[in-house]
Design a protein around this motif. Structure first.
Motif, PDB file in Angstrom:
ATOM      1  N   ASP A   1      59.502  19.574  88.887  1.00 48.41           N
ATOM      2  CA  ASP A   1      58.841  20.764  89.384  1.00 48.41           C
ATOM      3  C   ASP A   1      57.910  20.375  90.537  1.00 48.41           C
ATOM      4  OD1 ASP A   1      55.917  21.251  87.264  1.00 48.41           O
ATOM      5  OD2 ASP A   1      56.924  19.403  87.872  1.00 48.41           O
ATOM      6  N   ARG A   2      57.466  21.370  91.299  1.00 53.20           N
ATOM      7  CA  ARG A   2      56.654  21.097  92.487  1.00 53.20           C
ATOM      8  C   ARG A   2      55.316  20.463  92.132  1.00 53.20           C
ATOM      9  NH1 ARG A   2      57.831  23.677  97.343  1.00 53.20           N
ATOM     10  NH2 ARG A   2      55.618  23.759  97.830  1.00 53.20           N
ATOM     11  N   ALA A   3      54.793  20.809  90.980  1.00 55.43           N
ATOM     12  CA  ALA A   3      53.484  20.290  90.572  1.00 55.43           C
ATOM     13  C   ALA A   3      53.565  18.891  89.982  1.00 55.43           C
ATOM     14  CB  ALA A   3      52.851  21.233  89.555  1.00 55.43           C
ATOM     15  N   LYS A   4      54.779  18.372  89.859  1.00 57.39           N
ATOM     16  CA  LYS A   4      54.988  17.044  89.279  1.00 57.39           C
ATOM     17  C   LYS A   4      54.432  16.954  87.863  1.00 57.39           C
ATOM     18  CE  LYS A   4      54.913  14.655  93.735  1.00 57.39           C
ATOM     19  NZ  LYS A   4      54.284  13.589  94.526  1.00 57.39           N
ATOM     20  N   THR A   5      54.614  18.026  87.112  1.00 53.93           N
ATOM     21  CA  THR A   5      54.222  17.986  85.709  1.00 53.93           C
ATOM     22  C   THR A   5      55.434  17.855  84.790  1.00 53.93           C
ATOM     23  OG1 THR A   5      54.295  20.398  85.495  1.00 53.93           O
ATOM     24  CG2 THR A   5      52.194  19.409  86.166  1.00 53.93           C
ATOM     25  N   MET A   6      56.621  18.104  85.329  1.00 51.29           N
ATOM     26  CA  MET A   6      57.837  18.022  84.526  1.00 51.29           C
ATOM     27  C   MET A   6      58.946  17.342  85.315  1.00 51.29           C
ATOM     28  SD  MET A   6      58.088  21.623  82.438  1.00 51.29           S
ATOM     29  CE  MET A   6      59.286  20.890  81.324  1.00 51.29           C
ATOM     30  N   VAL A   7      59.734  16.580  84.590  1.00 43.84           N
ATOM     31  CA  VAL A   7      60.913  15.963  85.173  1.00 43.84           C
ATOM     32  C   VAL A   7      62.098  16.269  84.260  1.00 43.84           C
ATOM     33  CG1 VAL A   7      60.556  13.713  84.048  1.00 43.84           C
ATOM     34  CG2 VAL A   7      61.851  13.856  86.192  1.00 43.84           C
ATOM     35  N   TYR A   8      63.235  16.487  84.884  1.00 40.32           N
ATOM     36  CA  TYR A   8      64.431  16.880  84.156  1.00 40.32           C
ATOM     37  C   TYR A   8      65.566  15.892  84.436  1.00 40.32           C
ATOM     38  CZ  TYR A   8      61.807  21.263  84.505  1.00 40.32           C
ATOM     39  OH  TYR A   8      60.822  22.219  84.482  1.00 40.32           O
ATOM     40  N   LEU A   9      66.481  15.823  83.513  1.00 33.14           N
ATOM     41  CA  LEU A   9      67.687  15.033  83.725  1.00 33.14           C
ATOM     42  C   LEU A   9      68.863  15.846  83.198  1.00 33.14           C
ATOM     43  CD1 LEU A   9      68.734  12.265  84.752  1.00 33.14           C
ATOM     44  CD2 LEU A   9      68.755  11.534  82.360  1.00 33.14           C
ATOM     45  N   GLN A  10      69.677  16.335  84.099  1.00 26.58           N
ATOM     46  CA  GLN A  10      70.893  17.044  83.715  1.00 26.58           C
ATOM     47  C   GLN A  10      72.016  16.019  83.613  1.00 26.58           C
ATOM     48  OE1 GLN A  10      71.378  20.203  82.762  1.00 26.58           O
ATOM     49  NE2 GLN A  10      73.520  19.646  82.348  1.00 26.58           N
ATOM     50  N   MET A  11      72.616  15.949  82.447  1.00 26.14           N
ATOM     51  CA  MET A  11      73.649  14.954  82.192  1.00 26.14           C
ATOM     52  C   MET A  11      74.960  15.673  81.932  1.00 26.14           C
ATOM     53  SD  MET A  11      71.515  12.299  79.775  1.00 26.14           S
ATOM     54  CE  MET A  11      71.411  13.446  78.416  1.00 26.14           C
ATOM     55  N   ASN A  12      75.933  15.429  82.796  1.00 25.61           N
ATOM     56  CA  ASN A  12      77.254  16.047  82.664  1.00 25.61           C
ATOM     57  C   ASN A  12      78.301  14.967  82.441  1.00 25.61           C
ATOM     58  OD1 ASN A  12      76.123  18.609  83.221  1.00 25.61           O
ATOM     59  ND2 ASN A  12      76.394  18.295  85.428  1.00 25.61           N
ATOM     60  N   ASN A  13      79.441  15.403  81.936  1.00 20.82           N
ATOM     61  CA  ASN A  13      80.562  14.489  81.705  1.00 20.82           C
ATOM     62  C   ASN A  13      80.103  13.248  80.933  1.00 20.82           C
ATOM     63  OD1 ASN A  13      83.170  13.501  81.833  1.00 20.82           O
ATOM     64  ND2 ASN A  13      82.923  12.641  83.893  1.00 20.82           N
ATOM     65  N   LEU A  14      79.426  13.476  79.846  1.00 17.87           N
ATOM     66  CA  LEU A  14      78.860  12.377  79.062  1.00 17.87           C
ATOM     67  C   LEU A  14      79.963  11.543  78.415  1.00 17.87           C
ATOM     68  CD1 LEU A  14      75.846  14.307  77.603  1.00 17.87           C
ATOM     69  CD2 LEU A  14      75.685  12.140  78.822  1.00 17.87           C
ATOM     70  N   ARG A  15      79.648  10.278  78.303  1.00 23.26           N
ATOM     71  CA  ARG A  15      80.576   9.295  77.736  1.00 23.26           C
ATOM     72  C   ARG A  15      79.936   8.626  76.531  1.00 23.26           C
ATOM     73  NH1 ARG A  15      81.212   6.342  83.616  1.00 23.26           N
ATOM     74  NH2 ARG A  15      82.300   8.045  84.717  1.00 23.26           N
ATOM     75  N   PRO A  16      80.729   8.062  75.625  1.00 24.09           N
ATOM     76  CA  PRO A  16      80.134   7.368  74.471  1.00 24.09           C
ATOM     77  C   PRO A  16      79.142   6.279  74.876  1.00 24.09           C
ATOM     78  CG  PRO A  16      82.459   7.735  74.096  1.00 24.09           C
ATOM     79  CD  PRO A  16      82.194   8.166  75.513  1.00 24.09           C
ATOM     80  N   GLU A  17      79.404   5.619  75.990  1.00 20.56           N
ATOM     81  CA  GLU A  17      78.500   4.555  76.440  1.00 20.56           C
ATOM     82  C   GLU A  17      77.161   5.080  76.960  1.00 20.56           C
ATOM     83  OE1 GLU A  17      81.639   5.079  77.441  1.00 20.56           O
ATOM     84  OE2 GLU A  17      81.898   4.680  79.599  1.00 20.56           O
ATOM     85  N   ASP A  18      77.025   6.397  77.073  1.00 20.52           N
ATOM     86  CA  ASP A  18      75.733   6.986  77.429  1.00 20.52           C
ATOM     87  C   ASP A  18      74.824   7.139  76.215  1.00 20.52           C
ATOM     88  OD1 ASP A  18      77.505   9.127  79.678  1.00 20.52           O
ATOM     89  OD2 ASP A  18      76.305   7.368  80.217  1.00 20.52           O
ATOM     90  N   THR A  19      75.356   6.865  75.045  1.00 19.84           N
ATOM     91  CA  THR A  19      74.557   6.940  73.830  1.00 19.84           C
ATOM     92  C   THR A  19      73.389   5.968  73.907  1.00 19.84           C
ATOM     93  OG1 THR A  19      76.427   7.643  72.462  1.00 19.84           O
ATOM     94  CG2 THR A  19      74.580   6.565  71.337  1.00 19.84           C
ATOM     95  N   ALA A  20      72.182   6.484  73.741  1.00 21.42           N
ATOM     96  CA  ALA A  20      70.972   5.667  73.870  1.00 21.42           C
ATOM     97  C   ALA A  20      69.752   6.532  73.567  1.00 21.42           C
ATOM     98  CB  ALA A  20      70.860   5.098  75.285  1.00 21.42           C
ATOM     99  N   ARG A  21      68.615   5.874  73.531  1.00 18.86           N
ATOM    100  CA  ARG A  21      67.354   6.602  73.493  1.00 18.86           C
ATOM    101  C   ARG A  21      66.864   6.687  74.939  1.00 18.86           C
ATOM    102  NH1 ARG A  21      64.326   8.449  69.545  1.00 18.86           N
ATOM    103  NH2 ARG A  21      62.117   8.915  69.927  1.00 18.86           N
TER     104      ARG A  21
END
Length: 114
Positions: A71-91
């Motif tokens: 967001d413009r205020a730099k209070t939130m960050v987002y991560l949109q994850m598409n086409n997920l793969r099993p190797e993306d499994t993580a914390r």
């Protein structure tokens, strides 16, 4: 700065998830915001980051699939994850970087089933 991450969960291969990280603490001069991930026995690795000028950097293994934004205020960050793969499994962890300090969120689990 106190970071709260959310949005993780269980998804099938090819699915999508959106992660969010909000700063619930004192508003501070944030230079860089990013997402990292870690699996048991491995070091935490950079997934994506967005710099003070709005430029972004992605790990090769997520290019074209994940998108980081804030967001413009730099209070939130987002991560949109598409086409997920099993190797993306993580914390997945968010990190806010100030000039001399880094702050980490508690992480959110992402599990991708095959």
């Amino acid at each position: 700065v106190q970071l709260q991450a959310s949005g993780g969960g269980l998804v099938q291969t090819g699915g999508s998830l959106g992660l969010s990280c909000v700063n619930t603490g004192t508003i501070a001069r944030i230079n860089r915001m990013g997402w990292y991930r870690q699996t048991p026995g491995k070091e935490r690795e950079l997934v994506a980051r967005i710099n003070s000028d709005g430029s972004t950097n992605y790990a090769d293994f997520v290019k074209g699939r994940f998108t980081i934004s804030r967001d413009r205020a730099k209070t939130m960050v987002y991560l949109q994850m598409n086409n997920l793969r099993p190797e993306d499994t993580a914390r997945y962890y968010c990190k806010f970087s100030m000039r001399e300090s880094d702050y980490w969120g508690q992480g959110t689990e992402v599990t991708v089933s095959s």
